[in-house]
Design an enzyme around this catalytic site. Structure first.
Site, mmCIF file in Angstrom:
data_model
loop_
_atom_site.group_PDB
_atom_site.id
_atom_site.type_symbol
_atom_site.label_atom_id
_atom_site.label_comp_id
_atom_site.label_asym_id
_atom_site.label_seq_id
_atom_site.Cartn_x
_atom_site.Cartn_y
_atom_site.Cartn_z
ATOM 1 N N TYR A 188 16.368 13.821 -21.221
ATOM 2 C CA TYR A 188 17.081 15.149 -21.715
ATOM 3 C C TYR A 188 16.554 16.154 -20.550
ATOM 4 O O TYR A 188 17.219 16.882 -19.982
ATOM 5 C CB TYR A 188 16.942 15.325 -22.936
ATOM 6 C CG TYR A 188 17.013 16.965 -23.030
ATOM 7 C CD1 TYR A 188 18.566 17.675 -23.424
ATOM 8 C CD2 TYR A 188 16.120 18.158 -23.389
ATOM 9 C CE1 TYR A 188 18.467 18.752 -23.535
ATOM 10 C CE2 TYR A 188 16.066 19.400 -23.442
ATOM 11 C CZ TYR A 188 17.493 19.745 -23.568
ATOM 12 O OH TYR A 188 17.990 21.039 -23.750
ATOM 13 N N LYS A 212 18.331 18.395 -17.335
ATOM 14 C CA LYS A 212 18.228 19.850 -16.954
ATOM 15 C C LYS A 212 17.781 20.056 -15.603
ATOM 16 O O LYS A 212 18.182 20.855 -14.703
ATOM 17 C CB LYS A 212 17.298 20.405 -18.228
ATOM 18 C CG LYS A 212 17.893 20.695 -19.342
ATOM 19 C CD LYS A 212 19.128 21.394 -19.536
ATOM 20 C CE LYS A 212 19.708 21.207 -20.912
ATOM 21 N NZ LYS A 212 21.172 22.067 -20.986
ATOM 22 N N SER A 225 16.187 24.745 -19.497
ATOM 23 C CA SER A 225 15.105 24.745 -20.659
ATOM 24 C C SER A 225 13.632 24.869 -20.110
ATOM 25 O O SER A 225 13.314 24.444 -18.872
ATOM 26 C CB SER A 225 15.173 23.451 -21.251
ATOM 27 O OG SER A 225 14.434 23.116 -22.325
HETATM 28 P P1 NAD Z 1 24.617 22.600 -29.336
HETATM 29 O O1 NAD Z 1 24.586 21.032 -29.467
HETATM 30 O O2 NAD Z 1 24.827 23.407 -30.664
HETATM 31 O O3 NAD Z 1 25.714 23.094 -28.343
HETATM 32 C C1 NAD Z 1 26.060 22.211 -27.131
HETATM 33 C C2 NAD Z 1 27.689 21.801 -27.323
HETATM 34 O O4 NAD Z 1 28.056 20.995 -26.109
HETATM 35 C C3 NAD Z 1 28.169 21.119 -28.475
HETATM 36 O O5 NAD Z 1 28.824 21.993 -29.302
HETATM 37 C C4 NAD Z 1 28.544 20.078 -28.045
HETATM 38 O O6 NAD Z 1 29.601 19.445 -28.873
HETATM 39 C C5 NAD Z 1 29.166 20.320 -26.711
HETATM 40 N N1 NAD Z 1 29.438 19.225 -25.738
HETATM 41 C C6 NAD Z 1 28.286 18.206 -25.336
HETATM 42 N N2 NAD Z 1 28.750 17.445 -24.491
HETATM 43 C C7 NAD Z 1 30.143 17.859 -24.103
HETATM 44 C C8 NAD Z 1 31.333 17.457 -23.099
HETATM 45 N N3 NAD Z 1 31.027 16.266 -22.442
HETATM 46 N N4 NAD Z 1 32.138 18.250 -23.181
HETATM 47 C C9 NAD Z 1 32.429 19.332 -24.027
HETATM 48 N N5 NAD Z 1 31.645 19.763 -24.786
HETATM 49 C C10 NAD Z 1 30.428 19.170 -24.751
HETATM 50 O O7 NAD Z 1 23.282 22.931 -28.564
HETATM 51 P P2 NAD Z 1 22.576 24.556 -28.304
HETATM 52 O O8 NAD Z 1 21.427 24.430 -29.064
HETATM 53 O O9 NAD Z 1 23.721 25.490 -28.777
HETATM 54 O O10 NAD Z 1 22.347 24.301 -26.809
HETATM 55 C C11 NAD Z 1 23.129 25.044 -26.010
HETATM 56 C C12 NAD Z 1 22.743 24.563 -24.423
HETATM 57 O O11 NAD Z 1 21.344 25.105 -24.574
HETATM 58 C C13 NAD Z 1 22.503 22.966 -24.280
HETATM 59 O O12 NAD Z 1 22.787 22.734 -23.008
HETATM 60 C C14 NAD Z 1 20.927 22.930 -24.427
HETATM 61 O O13 NAD Z 1 20.614 21.609 -23.729
HETATM 62 C C15 NAD Z 1 20.426 24.182 -23.935
HETATM 63 N N6 NAD Z 1 19.097 24.496 -24.527
HETATM 64 C C16 NAD Z 1 18.907 24.500 -25.852
HETATM 65 C C17 NAD Z 1 17.650 24.800 -26.375
HETATM 66 C C18 NAD Z 1 17.628 24.991 -27.881
HETATM 67 O O14 NAD Z 1 16.357 24.940 -28.377
HETATM 68 N N7 NAD Z 1 18.659 24.934 -28.662
HETATM 69 C C19 NAD Z 1 16.646 25.092 -25.788
HETATM 70 C C20 NAD Z 1 16.917 24.972 -24.177
HETATM 71 C C21 NAD Z 1 18.096 24.618 -23.707
HETATM 72 C C1 UD1 Z 2 12.060 20.810 -28.050
HETATM 73 C C2 UD1 Z 2 12.156 19.978 -26.914
HETATM 74 C C3 UD1 Z 2 12.572 20.789 -25.679
HETATM 75 C C4 UD1 Z 2 14.009 21.442 -26.273
HETATM 76 C C5 UD1 Z 2 14.033 21.908 -27.609
HETATM 77 C C6 UD1 Z 2 15.352 22.566 -28.250
HETATM 78 C C7 UD1 Z 2 10.379 18.226 -27.243
HETATM 79 C C8 UD1 Z 2 9.041 17.709 -26.374
HETATM 80 N N1 UD1 Z 2 10.770 19.340 -26.589
HETATM 81 O O1 UD1 Z 2 11.156 21.797 -28.015
HETATM 82 O O2 UD1 Z 2 12.729 19.888 -24.588
HETATM 83 O O3 UD1 Z 2 14.655 22.108 -25.215
HETATM 84 O O4 UD1 Z 2 13.449 21.014 -28.531
HETATM 85 O O5 UD1 Z 2 16.006 21.338 -28.513
HETATM 86 O O6 UD1 Z 2 10.792 17.760 -27.808
HETATM 87 N N2 UD1 Z 2 7.242 20.368 -35.352
HETATM 88 C C9 UD1 Z 2 6.792 20.091 -36.656
HETATM 89 N N3 UD1 Z 2 7.615 19.438 -37.395
HETATM 90 C C10 UD1 Z 2 8.889 19.186 -37.302
HETATM 91 C C11 UD1 Z 2 9.472 19.792 -35.989
HETATM 92 C C12 UD1 Z 2 8.941 20.250 -35.091
HETATM 93 O O7 UD1 Z 2 5.580 20.079 -36.511
HETATM 94 O O8 UD1 Z 2 9.255 18.958 -38.095
HETATM 95 C C13 UD1 Z 2 6.734 21.089 -34.190
HETATM 96 C C14 UD1 Z 2 6.779 20.426 -32.836
HETATM 97 O O9 UD1 Z 2 5.567 19.530 -32.817
HETATM 98 C C15 UD1 Z 2 6.465 21.492 -31.969
HETATM 99 C C16 UD1 Z 2 7.104 22.868 -32.594
HETATM 100 O O10 UD1 Z 2 7.095 22.273 -33.957
HETATM 101 O O11 UD1 Z 2 5.223 21.709 -31.789
HETATM 102 C C17 UD1 Z 2 8.523 22.993 -32.052
HETATM 103 O O12 UD1 Z 2 9.158 21.778 -31.985
HETATM 104 P P1 UD1 Z 2 10.515 22.084 -31.818
HETATM 105 O O13 UD1 Z 2 11.485 22.981 -32.834
HETATM 106 O O14 UD1 Z 2 11.223 20.366 -31.926
HETATM 107 O O15 UD1 Z 2 10.598 22.345 -30.320
HETATM 108 P P2 UD1 Z 2 9.995 21.929 -29.015
HETATM 109 O O16 UD1 Z 2 9.480 20.603 -29.330
HETATM 110 O O17 UD1 Z 2 9.129 22.859 -28.392
#
Ligand code: NAD
Ligand code: UD1
Length: 338
Positions: free
Chosen positions: A149, A153, A124
């Site tokens: 969290y 990572k 991330s």
């Molecule tokens: P998500 O929660 O939809 O998917 C993660 C999956 O991992 C879930 O289905 C959960 O059930 C599974 N899981 C958790 N712990 C587990 C375990 N011990 N064994 C087996 N399965 C397990 O989240 P996502 O948004 O699809 O994210 C996927 C990956 O990308 C995550 O590692 C997340 O941290 C990373 N990531 C997501 C974002 C985002 O904004 N969505 C941003 C940066 C990184």
């Molecule tokens: C967040 C996490 C990041 C993670 C990502 C995906 C933080 C500081 N960062 O990113 O580590 O990888 O989610 O899970 O939490 N916002 C509003 N109102 C809302 C929700 C969000 O104003 O109800 C704003 C936030 O302040 C931010 C932007 O929208 O400025 C995006 O927020 P969000 O979608 O939560 O993503 P990040 O904070 O960038």
């Protein structure tokens, strides 16, 4: 080519399984279903017309995981599984360190035992040290994470680098995602958060659907053009395709590489709300609230390395992201439980 996808039923995992199957590769998915539904992969199979074996298991269960590695000859692994709620990680750090780190160690052990040495990891942008000049290149300093969290990572990146260094022939790509949003254009799969959404786009779509009354914008006094925070939002289908490109790269290279997956363009919260209203012809009531602890004013990627080395660029527009997010929410007002 057979790929093991951990966290396969999740938001990004399910979209990536679809792209891998469309590419013609075979996919096996595992997930403990702690934050997702197997319905996502049933729909992926339906959309692609291809089988997708799924095993409900916790990655920390090394015996169960070993059985999967015994049953299939994997050419590579994509490791999505993990807990990802930033606020929850501050309240429950041991859950996050325990789950995310132990899962990764268990997976690496299984890979070493099975002789599989090719892995993509969902990292991330949160690993970048706050305050670095923008846009962020992969060589920007990391650390100083603002949540457990984020630290998981950062630590998992190091675990994978060390494992690759100790096992010649391993190839690892650490993929640093910026802000994935949107859904598959079919509206059949998408993001299905449990409870009140923490992230901006699912909150907006739930307001649009009438499930929530009003969006609270977290802070209007940042040092940005309109005072609200700026982020690098990218379409989840582009992100999923980035995994296909990165896996193709790993087929040809060994060692560890880091790649940003973002567009390189930042949008403010106000711009996101406006874009969503314009793209979908709906109104999003909002009010200005206080800053959210841990937020930084602005963050966006320099995606030049992914473009030149992987041949990958994010192609979908902000309008596509807004339209596809709403299309998914409208067709599935209660997510996969609809
Ligand atoms: P998500 O929660 O939809 O998917 C993660 C999956 O991992 C879930 O289905 C959960 O059930 C599974 N899981 C958790 N712990 C587990 C375990 N011990 N064994 C087996 N399965 C397990 O989240 P996502 O948004 O699809 O994210 C996927 C990956 O990308 C995550 O590692 C997340 O941290 C990373 N990531 C997501 C974002 C985002 O904004 N969505 C941003 C940066 C990184
Ligand atoms: C967040 C996490 C990041 C993670 C990502 C995906 C933080 C500081 N960062 O990113 O580590 O990888 O989610 O899970 O939490 N916002 C509003 N109102 C809302 C929700 C969000 O104003 O109800 C704003 C936030 O302040 C931010 C932007 O929208 O400025 C995006 O927020 P969000 O979608 O939560 O993503 P990040 O904070 O960038």
């Amino acid at each position: 080519m057979t790929v093991l996808v951990t966290g396969g039923t999740g938001y990004i995992g399910s979209h990536t399984c679809l792209e891998l199957l469309e590419k013609g590769w075979d996919v096996v998915a595992v997930d403990n279903l702690s934050n997702s539904s197997p319905e996502s992969l049933r729909r992926v199979s339906e959309l692609t017309g291809r089988p997708l074996p799924f095993f409900p298991l916790d990655l920390r269960d090394e015996t169960a995981l070993g059985q999967i590695f015994g049953r299939y000859a994997f050419d590579g692994v994509i490791h999505f599984a993990g807990l990802k709620a930033v606020g929850e990680s501050v309240a429950q750090p041991l859950e996050y360190y325990g789950n995310n780190l132990q899962s990764t160690v268990s997976l690496c052990r299984a890979m070493v035992r099975a002789g599989v040495g090719r892995v993509l990891f969902s990292s991330s942008a949160t690993v970048y040290a706050p305050g670095s000049p923008l846009p962020l290149g992969e060589d920007a300093p990391t650390g100083g994470c603002t949540s457990p969290y984020g630290w998981t990572k950062w630590m998992i990146e190091q675990i994978l680098r060390d494992t690759a260094a100790a096992n010649p022939g391993w190839s690892v790509a650490l993929l640093r995602y910026f802000n994935p949003v949107g859904a598959h254009p079919s509206g059949r799969i998408g993001e299905d958060p449990r409870g009140i959404p923490n992230n901006l786009m699912p909150y907006i779509t739930q307001v649009a659907a009438g499930r929530r009354e009003c969006l609270t914008i977290f802070g209007g006094d940042y040092d940005t053009p309109d005072g609200t925070c700026v982020r690098d939002y990218l379409h989840v289908v582009d992100l999923a395709r980035g995994h296909v490109a990165a896996m193709e790269y790993l087929l040809e290279h060994t060692g560890t590489e880091t790649f940003n997956l973002g567009t390189g363009r930042g949008y403010s919260v106000r711009e996101m709300v406006d874009a969503f209203e314009r793209a979908n012809g709906v109104r999003i009531p909002w009010r200005m609230g206080p800053r959210r602890p841990g937020d930084v004013a602005a963050i966006y990627a320099n995606p030049a390395k992914s473009r030149s080395v992987l041949g990958w660029t994010a192609e979908r527009t902000l309008e596509d992201m807004c339209r596809d997010s709403w299309n998914w929410q409208r067709q599935n007002p209660q997510g996969y439980e609809t």
